[in-house]
Design an enzyme around this catalytic site. Structure first.
Site, PDB file in Angstrom:
ATOM      1  N   ASN A  86       8.212 -13.256   5.514  1.00 33.47           N
ATOM      2  CA  ASN A  86       7.194 -14.218   5.953  1.00 33.47           C
ATOM      3  C   ASN A  86       7.013 -15.403   4.997  1.00 33.47           C
ATOM      4  O   ASN A  86       6.779 -16.518   5.438  1.00 33.47           O
ATOM      5  CB  ASN A  86       5.872 -13.510   6.246  1.00 33.47           C
ATOM      6  CG  ASN A  86       5.325 -12.763   5.065  1.00 33.47           C
ATOM      7  OD1 ASN A  86       6.059 -12.322   4.195  1.00 33.47           O
ATOM      8  ND2 ASN A  86       4.020 -12.618   5.014  1.00 33.47           N
ATOM      9  N   GLU A 120       2.918  -4.261  -2.423  1.00 35.37           N
ATOM     10  CA  GLU A 120       2.015  -5.150  -1.695  1.00 35.37           C
ATOM     11  C   GLU A 120       2.323  -4.956  -0.214  1.00 35.37           C
ATOM     12  O   GLU A 120       3.387  -5.350   0.258  1.00 35.37           O
ATOM     13  CB  GLU A 120       2.212  -6.596  -2.152  1.00 35.37           C
ATOM     14  CG  GLU A 120       1.710  -6.779  -3.578  1.00 35.37           C
ATOM     15  CD  GLU A 120       2.043  -8.128  -4.207  1.00 35.37           C
ATOM     16  OE1 GLU A 120       2.550  -9.012  -3.504  1.00 35.37           O
ATOM     17  OE2 GLU A 120       1.801  -8.277  -5.410  1.00 35.37           O
ATOM     18  N   CYS A 151       0.238 -11.655   5.324  1.00 33.08           N
ATOM     19  CA  CYS A 151      -0.427 -10.371   5.078  1.00 33.08           C
ATOM     20  C   CYS A 151      -1.923 -10.547   4.865  1.00 33.08           C
ATOM     21  O   CYS A 151      -2.709  -9.661   5.150  1.00 33.08           O
ATOM     22  CB  CYS A 151       0.188  -9.707   3.859  1.00 33.08           C
ATOM     23  SG  CYS A 151       0.180 -10.808   2.426  1.00 33.08           S
ATOM     24  N   GLU A 165      -0.505  -7.202  -9.285  1.00 31.46           N
ATOM     25  CA  GLU A 165       0.322  -8.142 -10.040  1.00 31.46           C
ATOM     26  C   GLU A 165      -0.481  -9.426 -10.197  1.00 31.46           C
ATOM     27  O   GLU A 165      -1.572  -9.559  -9.678  1.00 31.46           O
ATOM     28  CB  GLU A 165       1.660  -8.356  -9.336  1.00 31.46           C
ATOM     29  CG  GLU A 165       2.474  -7.051  -9.272  1.00 31.46           C
ATOM     30  CD  GLU A 165       3.958  -7.245  -8.999  1.00 31.46           C
ATOM     31  OE1 GLU A 165       4.510  -8.282  -9.409  1.00 31.46           O
ATOM     32  OE2 GLU A 165       4.556  -6.357  -8.376  1.00 31.46           O
TER      33      GLU A 165
HETATM   34  P1  NAD Z   1       9.382  -4.556   6.184  1.00 30.50           P
HETATM   35  O1  NAD Z   1       8.662  -3.448   5.499  1.00 30.50           O
HETATM   36  O2  NAD Z   1       9.946  -4.306   7.534  1.00 30.50           O
HETATM   37  O3  NAD Z   1      10.618  -5.047   5.310  1.00 30.50           O
HETATM   38  C1  NAD Z   1      10.447  -5.509   3.979  1.00 30.50           C
HETATM   39  C2  NAD Z   1      11.737  -5.312   3.224  1.00 30.50           C
HETATM   40  O4  NAD Z   1      11.992  -3.928   3.068  1.00 30.50           O
HETATM   41  C3  NAD Z   1      12.965  -5.906   3.897  1.00 30.50           C
HETATM   42  O5  NAD Z   1      13.776  -6.506   2.914  1.00 30.50           O
HETATM   43  C4  NAD Z   1      13.635  -4.686   4.510  1.00 30.50           C
HETATM   44  O6  NAD Z   1      15.016  -4.831   4.695  1.00 30.50           O
HETATM   45  C5  NAD Z   1      13.332  -3.634   3.455  1.00 30.50           C
HETATM   46  N1  NAD Z   1      13.352  -2.244   3.919  1.00 30.50           N
HETATM   47  C6  NAD Z   1      13.019  -1.783   5.146  1.00 30.50           C
HETATM   48  N2  NAD Z   1      13.143  -0.434   5.172  1.00 30.50           N
HETATM   49  C7  NAD Z   1      13.559  -0.044   3.940  1.00 30.50           C
HETATM   50  C8  NAD Z   1      13.873   1.212   3.351  1.00 30.50           C
HETATM   51  N3  NAD Z   1      13.760   2.345   4.032  1.00 30.50           N
HETATM   52  N4  NAD Z   1      14.269   1.223   2.058  1.00 30.50           N
HETATM   53  C9  NAD Z   1      14.381   0.091   1.354  1.00 30.50           C
HETATM   54  N5  NAD Z   1      14.107  -1.134   1.862  1.00 30.50           N
HETATM   55  C10 NAD Z   1      13.698  -1.200   3.140  1.00 30.50           C
HETATM   56  O7  NAD Z   1       8.371  -5.785   6.188  1.00 30.50           O
HETATM   57  P2  NAD Z   1       8.571  -7.203   6.881  1.00 30.50           P
HETATM   58  O8  NAD Z   1       8.549  -6.995   8.363  1.00 30.50           O
HETATM   59  O9  NAD Z   1       9.735  -7.879   6.261  1.00 30.50           O
HETATM   60  O10 NAD Z   1       7.254  -7.982   6.421  1.00 30.50           O
HETATM   61  C11 NAD Z   1       6.040  -7.916   7.107  1.00 30.50           C
HETATM   62  C12 NAD Z   1       5.112  -6.914   6.456  1.00 30.50           C
HETATM   63  O11 NAD Z   1       4.954  -7.241   5.088  1.00 30.50           O
HETATM   64  C13 NAD Z   1       3.716  -6.934   7.038  1.00 30.50           C
HETATM   65  O12 NAD Z   1       3.248  -5.604   7.159  1.00 30.50           O
HETATM   66  C14 NAD Z   1       2.896  -7.668   5.988  1.00 30.50           C
HETATM   67  O13 NAD Z   1       1.527  -7.369   5.978  1.00 30.50           O
HETATM   68  C15 NAD Z   1       3.574  -7.225   4.739  1.00 30.50           C
HETATM   69  N6  NAD Z   1       3.327  -8.176   3.653  1.00 30.50           N
HETATM   70  C16 NAD Z   1       2.461  -7.827   2.655  1.00 30.50           C
HETATM   71  C17 NAD Z   1       2.180  -8.742   1.639  1.00 30.50           C
HETATM   72  C18 NAD Z   1       1.203  -8.412   0.532  1.00 30.50           C
HETATM   73  O14 NAD Z   1       1.160  -9.151  -0.438  1.00 30.50           O
HETATM   74  N7  NAD Z   1       0.433  -7.347   0.643  1.00 30.50           N
HETATM   75  C19 NAD Z   1       2.805  -9.978   1.636  1.00 30.50           C
HETATM   76  C20 NAD Z   1       3.684 -10.290   2.665  1.00 30.50           C
HETATM   77  C21 NAD Z   1       3.943  -9.377   3.666  1.00 30.50           C
END
Ligand code: NAD
Length: 484
Positions: free
Chosen positions: A153, A252, A286, A465
């Protein structure tokens, strides 16, 4: 056709296996991503491990931080390259990426370079049992090889938010960008080479999560710690991987954030703030507000004013002048968001505005567009009030008392952020103490001082962080006791 290569030990590496990267604007293919296999990930981790002992380790803190300043300057020099890479990957509006994503990408290196130079460690003089003296002090050493697993995002911003402090503390990193956004992480490899960051300090491996680069990286036994931003359920899988070898994690995760608007707020500022927090980046933030609670005397007026803002958003491709909203990131994510739009209707929501697909024409008709959407009238048990949608939408419900607002805000498994709108500053601070979140904004949203903590409570994360809190994660603290 552009090739998104892995960056391992200072070199760009092709692999035998590729997948298409499509732009969400019109679903056309913009490049081929070279997926890292287990051996490529191993090469990246081992390069990072070797680099921990080489020139990087011998570099003085001053030299290292000068190098991070040079990285930031080079990002700024190539601002347009980073901007266009981010726009191509995400389809977000030019105005957003040029004011938020890319500048913060550069700032993340400078801020943490400054912080590591200025953080004191504890030190005590004590009496010893034999009547003598001893001095003990804290010594920070790098944690080691850090796996940085990123979402799509805010690709550059969220990646550098981790890479900046990790490198400032003397670690080396292996970054796994989202499969949806390979561009800026790859470009950063060119920057690292240009400014002379030693090979192996910054590595990038491309691919997916399960059975791909994400899993291979987080399971790798030579990874010392994992910093992850993404969905809560992905965090659960990564935590299981980190359990082997009891490696530390910083997470996060998702949010289901409440915005609380009191009748005494500065109305126009509250509307402007909630418009941003609900719809910016097409709701894919997020920290975004998907649950809005408005005090009853201004409820109807607020709903109508937010409706006008939502209907005033201009959807279009990133470089089109005046565009304020882009598409969702992927066809899969659009399916998810549309399923929530359908659930809201099925549960009896009043659809104040939106709720469907906008009429896009020409090539854009193939993109992943959804309408900014506002609902009212749903019970708190509804799926769109309980679960993170991650789209440009919010539900607005009325409340009467301060106590009720706190209870509504806290009735969620998540605990990332809240935004409170009132001119009664005592009340605002009372609420800040009661709402169970890591981040509380009063009369503002997404205003950040990078010296302060960032992270989520409850299911929204583990650890903090930002500022010295990043140092807690990216270093080991050793106690040294000196008998005088
Ligand atoms: P996601 O969890 O689908 O993927 C994030 C990353 O994790 C990607 O690079 C993906 O390839 C990797 N990944 C997925 N499964 C994995 C596994 N089993 N092992 C290792 N790596 C794996 O998230 P997304 O769809 O890319 O992002 C959206 C989500 O992120 C939303 O839930 C949002 O709230 C959250 N988010 C949180 C913050 C925060 O600061 N709290 C910031 C941005 C986004």
């Amino acid at each position: 056709m552009k090739d998104f290569l892995n960056f391992i030990n200072g070199e760009f590496v092709a692999t035998g296996k590729t997948f298409d990267k499509r732009t969400p604007v019109d679903n056309s293919v913009i490049g081929r991503v070279h997926e890292a296999g287990r051996s490529d990930v191993d090469a990246a981790v081992m390069a990072a491990r070797r680099a921990l002992k080489g020139d990087w380790a011998r570099m003085t803190v001053v030299k290292r931080t000068e190098m991070l300043y040079a990285v930031a300057d080079e990002i700024n020099r190539r601002f347009d390259d980073f901007l266009q890479a981010e726009l191509a990957d995400t389809g977000k509006p030019h105005v957003l990426a040029s004011h938020v994503d890319i500048p913060r990408g550069a700032a993340n290196f400078k801020v943490f370079a400054d912080i590591v130079k200025n953080v004191p460690t504890e030190s005590f003089m004590m009496d010893t049992p034999d009547g003598g003296k001893a001095v003990s002090y804290g010594l920070r050493t790098p944690l080691g090889v850090i796996a940085v697993v990123c979402p799509w995002n805010l690709p550059l911003l969220l990646m550098t938010w981790k890479v900046g402090p990790a490198l400032a503390c003397g670690n080396t990193v292996v970054v796994k960008p989202s499969e949806e956004t390979p561009g800026t992480a790859t470009l950063l490899g060119e920057v690292m080479n240009k400014v002379g960051v030693p090979p192996g300090v910054y590595n990038v491996v491309h691919g997916f999560g399960p059975d791909s680069a994400g899993q291979f990286l987080t399971q790798h036994p030579q990874v010392s710690g994992i910093t992850f931003t993404g969905e809560t359920r992905t965090g659960e899988a990564i935590m299981a991987a980190a359990a082997k070898g009891v490696r530390p994690v910083s997470f996060e995760l998702g949010g289901k954030n409440a915005g609380i608007v009191f009748a005494d707020c500065d109305f126009d500022k509250a509307i402007a703030g909630i418009t941003r927090s609900s719809f910016e980046n097409c709701g894919q933030v997020c920290l975004g507000t998907e649950r809005v609670y408005v005090q009853r005397p201004i409820f109807d007026k607020f709903v109508q004013a937010l409706k006008a803002k939502a209907e005033g958003m201009k959807l279009g491709s990133p470089n089109e002048p005046g565009v304020t909203m882009g598409p969702l990131i992927s066809a899969e994510h659009k399916r998810k968001v549309m399923s929530y739009y359908a659930k809201a209707k099925a549960e009896g929501a009043t659809v104040v505005t939106g709720g469907g697909e906008p009429p896009m024409t020409g090539a854009l008709a193939e993109g992943h567009w959804v309408q900014p959407t506002i609902w009212t009238g749903l019970p708190e048990s509804s799926a769109v009030i309980r679960e993170e949608v991650f789209g440009p939408c919010c539900h607005i419900a009325p409340f009467d008392t301060e106590e009720e607002a706190v209870a509504l805000a806290n009735a969620t498994d998540y605990g990332l952020a809240t935004t409170i709108w009132t001119q009664d500053i005592s009340r605002a601070n009372r609420l800040a103490a009661q709402i169970e979140v890591g981040l509380c904004w009063i009369n503002s949203w997404f205003l950040r001082d990078l010296r302060t903590s960032f992270g989520g409570a409850k299911a929204s994360g583990i650890g903090r962080e930002g500022g010295v809190h990043s140092l807690e994660f990216y270093t080991e603290l050793r106690n040294v006791m000196v008998k005088l």
